[in-house]
Scaffold this active site. Structure first.
Site, PDB file in Angstrom:
ATOM      1  N   ASP A  29      -0.852   6.222  -7.147  1.00 20.99           N
ATOM      2  CA  ASP A  29      -1.198   5.186  -6.177  1.00 20.99           C
ATOM      3  C   ASP A  29      -1.205   3.824  -6.851  1.00 20.99           C
ATOM      4  O   ASP A  29      -1.822   3.646  -7.899  1.00 20.99           O
ATOM      5  CB  ASP A  29      -2.595   5.506  -5.619  1.00 20.99           C
ATOM      6  CG  ASP A  29      -3.030   4.528  -4.550  1.00 20.99           C
ATOM      7  OD1 ASP A  29      -2.171   4.037  -3.800  1.00 20.99           O
ATOM      8  OD2 ASP A  29      -4.233   4.260  -4.456  1.00 20.99           O
TER       9      ASP A  29
ATOM     10  N   ASP B 233       0.818  -1.208   0.000  1.00 19.39           N
ATOM     11  CA  ASP B 233       0.000   0.000   0.000  1.00 19.39           C
ATOM     12  C   ASP B 233       0.854   1.260   0.000  1.00 19.39           C
ATOM     13  O   ASP B 233       1.469   1.584   1.011  1.00 19.39           O
ATOM     14  CB  ASP B 233      -0.935  -0.002   1.225  1.00 19.39           C
ATOM     15  CG  ASP B 233      -1.917   1.162   1.207  1.00 19.39           C
ATOM     16  OD1 ASP B 233      -2.081   1.790   0.142  1.00 19.39           O
ATOM     17  OD2 ASP B 233      -2.518   1.441   2.260  1.00 19.39           O
TER      18      ASP B 233
END
Length: 424
Positions: free
Chosen positions: A299, A92
């Site tokens: 991301d 992440d």
């Protein structure tokens, strides 16, 4: 392998760093192209909602605790403890904490591998309340050692004790890494793995803790089963991976900091070209505002790219006028996407699509067609792999596939270069 003296929570890792294989979370399922995309979009919409809602309406309890993304699309294998317990974790780039579920559980979700038991490991130790790691937590409590609560926006959270432990990444052992030993873990999105490895910009993330200012990843297409890679340390450098690359093909743009969301990698997107047309996007569309809203992050844990609504409308309009195919009826239910065209029945392999260029500060990202137009002949549609957002924008991983993406935390830059990611 001793701790270096200059900075007590940085570790010496092998001079080259290490390479970790990543697997897409849906790679074992037997899904069609659009099913894969829809599954990713569903998770991505939740993630976007987590990220935006935190910024849009800070009520009192959120002000002191930035929200973290806490879900993701890629899993990595690692091992913890002595003797080592193997598990897989979600990678992440939108959060910092490294954590895994730990015994004794007061509330644990089902995970595919045995839950880590710190009492059975000779290298586990608790972290004292006065340590740097403890003070880096957004929320901590002290109860003979450092306790944490780390929340992910949509009521998902992990809590437990902060510990240090030996972790093994691709046969490279890293001692005394700070991590959350989670006894109470709630919420959705975690169960593909047994925890999360945070690669954000804050002090608790894997990159910050090992004192490696660089990491890069190279993501293969989510539609093929080839593994992707994460490279940490000097291995991450673009030039030594691919000596044939000429300097011109490496593009570099500054990373921007948002004090309201210190973990995220913000970029400065200054314009968008579709075909030969530079769109008339208002400067404000992607600007990071003083209250911490807006802006664009890159991301790895969001599937498609989300553009602020006013900009997304202009992008859709440009594709509608430039695509030579007929517009499909509203397919958003079946595809999860806003803009689809009917594929010609006599389709050859190549469909002509207009160019798409993202103009980042100092770097034009000229995307290959496959990174934004997704064709699925089984349903006869070709769709734009993007969505609209009312707040922040996100450069998602479909747009990043088959690129080496290098984050340099010291120089505060992001570089990208096209690459065959199954060969990195």
């Amino acid at each position: 392998m001793n701790d270096t003296t200059h900075h007590h929570h940085h570790h010496q890792i092998p001079s080259k760093g290490f390479k970790i294989t990543l697997k897409h979370v849906d790679s074992n399922g037997n899904f069609s192209k659009f099913e894969l995309l829809q599954r990713g979009i569903k998770r991505g919409n939740q993630r976007l909602h987590r990220l935006s809602s935190a910024l849009a309406s800070p009520n009192d309890k959120d002000v002191h605790s930035p929200v973290h993304a806490g879900s993701g699309e890629f899993l990595m294998n690692l091992a913890i403890g002595t003797p080592p317990t193997a598990y897989s974790a979600i990678l992440d780039t939108g959060s910092d904490l490294i954590w895994t579920q730990c015994k004794p559980c007061s509330d644990c979700f089902k995970q595919p591998t045995p839950i880590f038991d710190p009492q059975k490991s000779s290298t586990f130790s608790k972290v004292s309340c006065s340590s740097d790691l403890c003070s880096a937590l957004p929320i901590s409590m002290c109860d003979d050692s450092c306790q944490y609560v780390y929340s992910y926006g949509d009521y998902s959270s992990t809590q437990g004790l902060l510990g240090t432990e030996t972790f093994v990444f691709d046969q490279v052992s890293v001692p005394k890494l700070g991590f959350g030993c989670g006894n109470e873990n709630q919420g959705g999105g975690f169960s593909q793995g047994a925890g999360i490895v945070g690669l954000g910009r804050g002090p608790l993330s894997l990159v910050s803790q090992i004192g490696s200012s660089k990491f890069s990843y190279c993501l293969t297409s989510i539609y093929d089963s080839q593994a992707s890679s994460l490279l940490v340390g000097t291995l991450a450098n673009i030039n030594n991976n691919n000596s044939s690359s000429n300097e011109n093909s490496i593009k570099t743009t500054p990373l921007i900091k948002n004090p309201a969301q210190p973990s995220f990698y913000y970029l400065s997107l200054e314009g968008i070209t579709v075909g030969d047309t530079l769109l008339d996007v208002p400067k404000s569309a992607f600007a990071l505002k003083s209250d911490g809203t807006g802006g664009l992050i890159i991301d790895s844990g969001t599937t498609i790219t989300y553009l602020e609504n006013s900009a997304f409308k202009l992008v859709k309009k440009a594709f509608k006028s430039q695509m030579k195919l007929s517009l499909a009826d509203d397919q958003s239910d079946s595809t999860g996407l806003d803009l689809c065209f009917n594929m010609p029945s006599n389709v050859s392999n190549e469909i002509d699509v207009p160019k798409l260029i993202f103009h980042f500060k100092g770097a034009d990202l000229d995307l290959p067609g496959n990174n934004y137009m997704i064709a699925d002949s089984s349903v006869g549609l070709i769709c734009l792999a993007m969505g609209g957002s009312s707040g922040m924008s996100i450069l998602g991983n479909v747009q990043q596939q088959n690129m080496l993406v290098l984050h340099d935390l010291d120089k505060e830059t992001l570089s990208f270069m096209s690459a065959q990611c199954d060969q990195v």
